[in-house]
Every structure is written in C-alpha cells, then in structure tokens.
Design a protein around this motif. Structure first.
Motif, PDB file in Angstrom:
ATOM      1  N   GLY A  96      52.167  41.673  83.407  1.00  0.00           N
ATOM      2  CA  GLY A  96      51.439  42.666  82.630  1.00  0.00           C
ATOM      3  C   GLY A  96      52.313  43.306  81.572  1.00  0.00           C
ATOM      4  O   GLY A  96      53.549  43.150  81.563  1.00  0.00           O
ATOM      5  N   GLY A  97      51.649  44.024  80.674  1.00  0.00           N
ATOM      6  CA  GLY A  97      52.370  44.717  79.607  1.00  0.00           C
ATOM      7  C   GLY A  97      53.270  45.810  80.168  1.00  0.00           C
ATOM      8  O   GLY A  97      54.362  46.048  79.653  1.00  0.00           O
ATOM      9  N   ILE A  98      52.813  46.459  81.201  1.00  0.00           N
ATOM     10  CA  ILE A  98      53.583  47.588  81.726  1.00  0.00           C
ATOM     11  C   ILE A  98      54.937  47.113  82.258  1.00  0.00           C
ATOM     12  O   ILE A  98      55.933  47.826  82.131  1.00  0.00           O
ATOM     13  N   TYR A 122      50.491  56.021  74.818  1.00  0.00           N
ATOM     14  CA  TYR A 122      50.049  55.468  76.108  1.00  0.00           C
ATOM     15  C   TYR A 122      50.797  56.158  77.256  1.00  0.00           C
ATOM     16  O   TYR A 122      52.027  56.176  77.289  1.00  0.00           O
ATOM     17  N   TYR A 165      59.221  53.542  70.710  1.00  0.00           N
ATOM     18  CA  TYR A 165      58.050  52.848  71.250  1.00  0.00           C
ATOM     19  C   TYR A 165      56.846  53.112  70.357  1.00  0.00           C
ATOM     20  O   TYR A 165      56.505  54.268  70.083  1.00  0.00           O
ATOM     21  N   ILE A 167      52.683  51.590  69.203  1.00  0.00           N
ATOM     22  CA  ILE A 167      51.514  50.705  69.424  1.00  0.00           C
ATOM     23  C   ILE A 167      50.848  50.548  68.059  1.00  0.00           C
ATOM     24  O   ILE A 167      49.998  51.353  67.685  1.00  0.00           O
ATOM     25  N   ASN A 172      46.415  53.118  71.589  1.00  0.00           N
ATOM     26  CA  ASN A 172      45.962  53.877  72.750  1.00  0.00           C
ATOM     27  C   ASN A 172      46.786  55.157  72.787  1.00  0.00           C
ATOM     28  O   ASN A 172      48.010  55.077  72.922  1.00  0.00           O
ATOM     29  N   ASP A 200      54.223  47.526  71.156  1.00  0.00           N
ATOM     30  CA  ASP A 200      53.237  47.215  72.199  1.00  0.00           C
ATOM     31  C   ASP A 200      51.972  46.692  71.518  1.00  0.00           C
ATOM     32  O   ASP A 200      51.314  47.425  70.771  1.00  0.00           O
ATOM     33  N   ALA A 202      49.104  45.501  72.919  1.00  0.00           N
ATOM     34  CA  ALA A 202      48.041  45.327  73.920  1.00  0.00           C
ATOM     35  C   ALA A 202      46.667  45.049  73.289  1.00  0.00           C
ATOM     36  O   ALA A 202      45.859  44.309  73.858  1.00  0.00           O
ATOM     37  N   TYR A 203      46.384  45.660  72.121  1.00  0.00           N
ATOM     38  CA  TYR A 203      45.037  45.531  71.536  1.00  0.00           C
ATOM     39  C   TYR A 203      45.039  44.730  70.229  1.00  0.00           C
ATOM     40  O   TYR A 203      44.027  44.656  69.538  1.00  0.00           O
ATOM     41  N   THR A 229      50.237  41.775  76.483  1.00  0.00           N
ATOM     42  CA  THR A 229      49.529  41.617  77.752  1.00  0.00           C
ATOM     43  C   THR A 229      48.294  40.743  77.555  1.00  0.00           C
ATOM     44  O   THR A 229      47.703  40.740  76.470  1.00  0.00           O
ATOM     45  N   SER A 231      45.839  41.340  79.615  1.00  0.00           N
ATOM     46  CA  SER A 231      44.869  42.127  80.390  1.00  0.00           C
ATOM     47  C   SER A 231      43.586  42.416  79.639  1.00  0.00           C
ATOM     48  O   SER A 231      42.512  42.495  80.233  1.00  0.00           O
ATOM     49  N   LYS A 232      43.677  42.606  78.325  1.00  0.00           N
ATOM     50  CA  LYS A 232      42.487  43.007  77.567  1.00  0.00           C
ATOM     51  C   LYS A 232      41.822  41.795  76.925  1.00  0.00           C
ATOM     52  O   LYS A 232      40.715  41.899  76.400  1.00  0.00           O
ATOM     53  N   ARG A 239      47.493  40.090  86.006  1.00  0.00           N
ATOM     54  CA  ARG A 239      48.741  40.837  85.756  1.00  0.00           C
ATOM     55  C   ARG A 239      49.748  39.957  85.009  1.00  0.00           C
ATOM     56  O   ARG A 239      50.764  39.540  85.568  1.00  0.00           O
TER      57      ARG A 239
HETATM   58  C1  LIG Z   1      49.014  50.357  75.021  1.00  0.00           C
HETATM   59  C2  LIG Z   1      49.020  49.706  76.359  1.00  0.00           C
HETATM   60  N1  LIG Z   1      50.095  49.017  76.753  1.00  0.00           N
HETATM   61  C3  LIG Z   1      50.155  48.420  77.948  1.00  0.00           C
HETATM   62  C4  LIG Z   1      49.102  48.501  78.827  1.00  0.00           C
HETATM   63  C5  LIG Z   1      49.256  47.893  80.192  1.00  0.00           C
HETATM   64  O1  LIG Z   1      48.868  46.609  80.233  1.00  0.00           O
HETATM   65  P1  LIG Z   1      48.875  45.829  81.608  1.00  0.00           P
HETATM   66  O2  LIG Z   1      47.627  46.183  82.298  1.00  0.00           O
HETATM   67  O3  LIG Z   1      48.935  44.433  81.206  1.00  0.00           O
HETATM   68  O4  LIG Z   1      50.088  46.254  82.361  1.00  0.00           O
HETATM   69  C6  LIG Z   1      47.959  49.202  78.474  1.00  0.00           C
HETATM   70  C7  LIG Z   1      46.853  49.291  79.430  1.00  0.00           C
HETATM   71  O5  LIG Z   1      46.066  50.179  79.433  1.00  0.00           O
HETATM   72  C8  LIG Z   1      47.921  49.828  77.210  1.00  0.00           C
HETATM   73  O6  LIG Z   1      46.869  50.551  76.830  1.00  0.00           O
END
Ligand SMILES: Cc1ncc(COP(=O)(O)O)c(C=O)c1O
Length: 383
Positions: A96-98, A122, A165, A167, A172, A200, A202-203, A229, A231-232, A239
């Motif tokens: 996952g991104g986290i 975030y 950091y 985004i 987000n 980051d 993610a989107y 990630t 995930s989205k 994960r």
């Molecule tokens: C900006 C951002 N980075 C990372 C994540 C986490 O991603 P993951 O669910 O893949 O860990 C999110 C999830 O909400 C997010 O909004």
C-alpha cells in the motif's frame, strides 16, 4: 480479559492522530448515515469476477514469499505505467501507499528531525512522520496546490527539513492539483536546499479527463521519491503500492522493509500484474473516472443549490474530495451533522497543529449517487 497493568507504551505512540482515524472509521461503520466521511473507493469499481478468474490461473509464485523489492513481473508493469520509467533498482513494491511513506520515514527520520507537509494534508502521512518523532511543519495550499513561494521562504529562513511531503494530484483532503509551472519551481527549490521530496500519487490516475501534468518524479528523479498505491485504482484489499526514487534511497527502503513485513503479498502482486497486462486496469480506470466525475458533479450541483453564500468549496478535477470552508466550528458541525444523519470529517484532522477548525472534508467517492443531494441539503441546514 481486563488487565490490572498500566502498560508503558513508547513515546512515539503519543502522536495522537490515531484516535482521529478511529473516529472516522467509527462514523463509516454506521449504515444509517449518509457518509461523506471515508476516502474509500466505490465497491462498484471492484473487479471481483475477473480477479476470481485470474486467481484460478496463477502458478505457485503467487502463493510463495516474494523478494523484498517485489516480483520482477509487477515491477516491470509498475515501471511501465509511470511517466518516467524507473530503472530496475529505482523501484520497490510496497504494501500500500502508506507503507511507502512509513519506509521513507523509517529510513530518514531521527527524533526531532524536521518534515514539511501541506496544510491541510493526508492524516496517515502526519501519523507516519509523527510516529518517528519528527517535527511536522506546514506550507499552505491554494487552488493551484502547494504554495511554492511560501515553501521557498521557509527554507530560505533557515529550516532544513529532511523531507517534504506533497500530494500534487487531486489532493487529500483539499481536492486541488499542483499547477504545472509550480511543479518545476518546487523541484528546483528542493534541489537547491537538498530536501528529499515525497510525491504521493494516490489519486493521480483518477483525473476525470484522464490527463495529468508531469509527475515530480519525472521532473526530478534525483530528489523525488514517488509513493503510489493501487488502492484507489484496483482495490485496497490487496494492500499494494510502490516507491520509485533514487537507487540509493530505494536500496535503503528495501533494507527498512526487510524488518517491516519482509515482502508484500505475492498473491496481490501476481493478480495486479496479470490484470494490468490484459488491459483490464485501463478499462477499470475509465469506468472509475466516469463514476467519480459523475458523483463529483452531483456534489458540486448540490453545494451550489443548498449552501449559504458564506460557505466556499474547492472544485476537484479528479480524485475523491472537496474541501468546504465557512464561518462555522467544524468539529461542532460534524457532530450536529452526524445527529442529523450525515457524516463529514472535521478539518482539524488534516493539520498537524490544530488548525482547520473552519473546514470539513467532503468525500464523494463512496456515497450513493441518490443520497448526495439530500445529504448536502441536510448538511446545509446544519451549517
Ligand atoms: C494521499 C493518500 N496517500 C496514501 C493513502 C494510503 O493508501 P493505501 O491504502 O494504499 O495505504 C491514501 C489513502 O487514503 C491517501 O489518501
């Protein structure tokens, strides 16, 4: 079983923001509420049938431990999707991104080190940096994303953060995107001051029109680690994410991962690889972009129709979020909205310093289309 001990948890656990996430998840769990709270993908985008079919075809590599860097196949697929293809030693598969954020924090931060984040940002990132006892500083964002002049002033004033950091795409929680000219300026500032940028994304692939400005990684692979990630875009149940950055940084992240989870799940890696190779990811992305664009349009229409003039909001061009600001106490608003049947997240959760009291985050990703207008009407009546 109840215990009589008073456990002495480590100091780094006292960062505090964890309760905030728990509260959001708590709200989400109440099916009675119309929820604009969680940043979850719409389950209608989940490719259950195709994934079930793929799972039946996979060989033993999908069930075995994987190399810490990730299986070769998925690294090739991930690399091929980025707007600057990383070399083999510049990319790492993460859980996952986290986890990408966690590994960077673990690799760079000693107690008391400085980190700069966007305000707002975030919550998971604030928590990741805090958990390594960093001092988290902020720079503002506006409709064009991070204020690069404010960042430059901060650094020229003497602050020497190890990490910045950001985004850049459909942020987000603010829903804004970093303008193309600011991207070039941002990486120049980082280069000049020797700051590592964590980008980051993610989107990034969820722009409603399918386009995106150049990634920071493509502009400055010498000073940027891109954290991504699936995930989205695929589904969060696997994960699965990535980090792309300078080879010597990625080598350190690999080392940090060895005593975190050792490797990301091979099953998810193989599923994603095959899914993407067959062109199904692009199909899913096209459908997701359309769905989220439709929901966002409904949200913006509803806001225009019901909110008083004193309230303003951002206009996303992708992603999951809009950021609503007014002359209200956001925590109180969120509580009263929940009593009236609507969940929103108070803005203070997205600041490391308690600001954000006049804003809430609205997520349009998971709420039912038919509930958007009535939900916003209710929220407006509480405002
Ligand atoms: C900006 C951002 N980075 C990372 C994540 C986490 O991603 P993951 O669910 O893949 O860990 C999110 C999830 O909400 C997010 O909004």
């Amino acid at each position: 079983m109840a215990t009589t001990h008073t456990w002495q948890f480590a100091e780094r656990t006292r960062a505090g923001a964890g309760d905030g996430i728990a509260a959001i998840l708590g709200l989400l769990g109440n099916p009675e509420l119309i929820s604009f709270a969680g940043g979850f993908p719409d389950p209608r985008t989940f490719p259950a049938d195709r994934v079930a079919g793929l799972a039946a075809e996979l060989d033993a590599s999908a069930f075995q431990y994987a190399p810490t860097r990730g299986l070769e196949g998925i690294r090739d697929v991930l690399a091929g999707r980025l707007d600057r293809r990383p070399e083999d030693d510049e990319v790492l598969v993460t859980s996952g991104g986290i986890e990408a954020l966690e590994l960077v924090a673990k690799s760079f931060l000693d107690r008391g080190d400085d980190v700069v984040v966007e305000a707002p940002t975030y919550l998971g990132a604030i928590m990741a940096f805090r958990s390594f006892e960093a001092n988290v500083h902020t720079v503002p964002v506006d409709a064009d994303g991070l204020d690069v002049d404010a960042l430059a002033s901060l650094l020229e004033g003497g602050l020497r953060p190890k990490l910045l950091y950001t985004i850049p795409d459909h942020q987000n929680p603010a829903g804004v995107t970093l303008a193309a000219d600011r991207r070039a300026a941002l990486v120049e500032v980082a280069r000049r001051h020797g700051t590592l940028v964590i980008e980051d994304v993610a989107y990034r692939e969820l722009g409603f029109d399918g386009t995106a400005p150049p990634s920071l990684w493509s502009l400055a692979p010498d000073v940027v680690v891109q954290a991504g990630t699936t995930s989205k875009t695929f589904f969060p149940g696997v994960r699965l994410g990535w980090a792309a950055g300078p080879a010597e940084v990625v080598a350190q992240l690999v080392s940090a991962k060895q005593n975190t989870d050792q490797c990301s799940g091979a099953l998810g890696q193989r599923l994603f690889e095959e899914y993407a190779r067959r062109g199904w990811l692009e199909e899913q992305l096209a459908r997701s972009r359309e769905l989220y664009a439709r929901k966002c349009a409904l949200l913006l229409d509803a806001l225009r129709a019901s909110m008083p003039e004193s309230v303003s909001w951002t206009t996303p061009r992708g992603g999951f979020f809009s950021w609503l600001t007014g002359s209200f106490d956001a925590a109180e608003l969120a509580r009263r909205a929940a009593d009236a049947g609507v969940a929103v997240v108070p803005g203070a959760l997205f600041y490391p310093d308690g600001r954000g009291g006049d804003s809430v985050r609205l997520s349009f990703s998971m709420v039912d289309e038919a509930q958007i207008a009535p939900g916003i009407e209710t929220l407006a009546s509480v405002v």
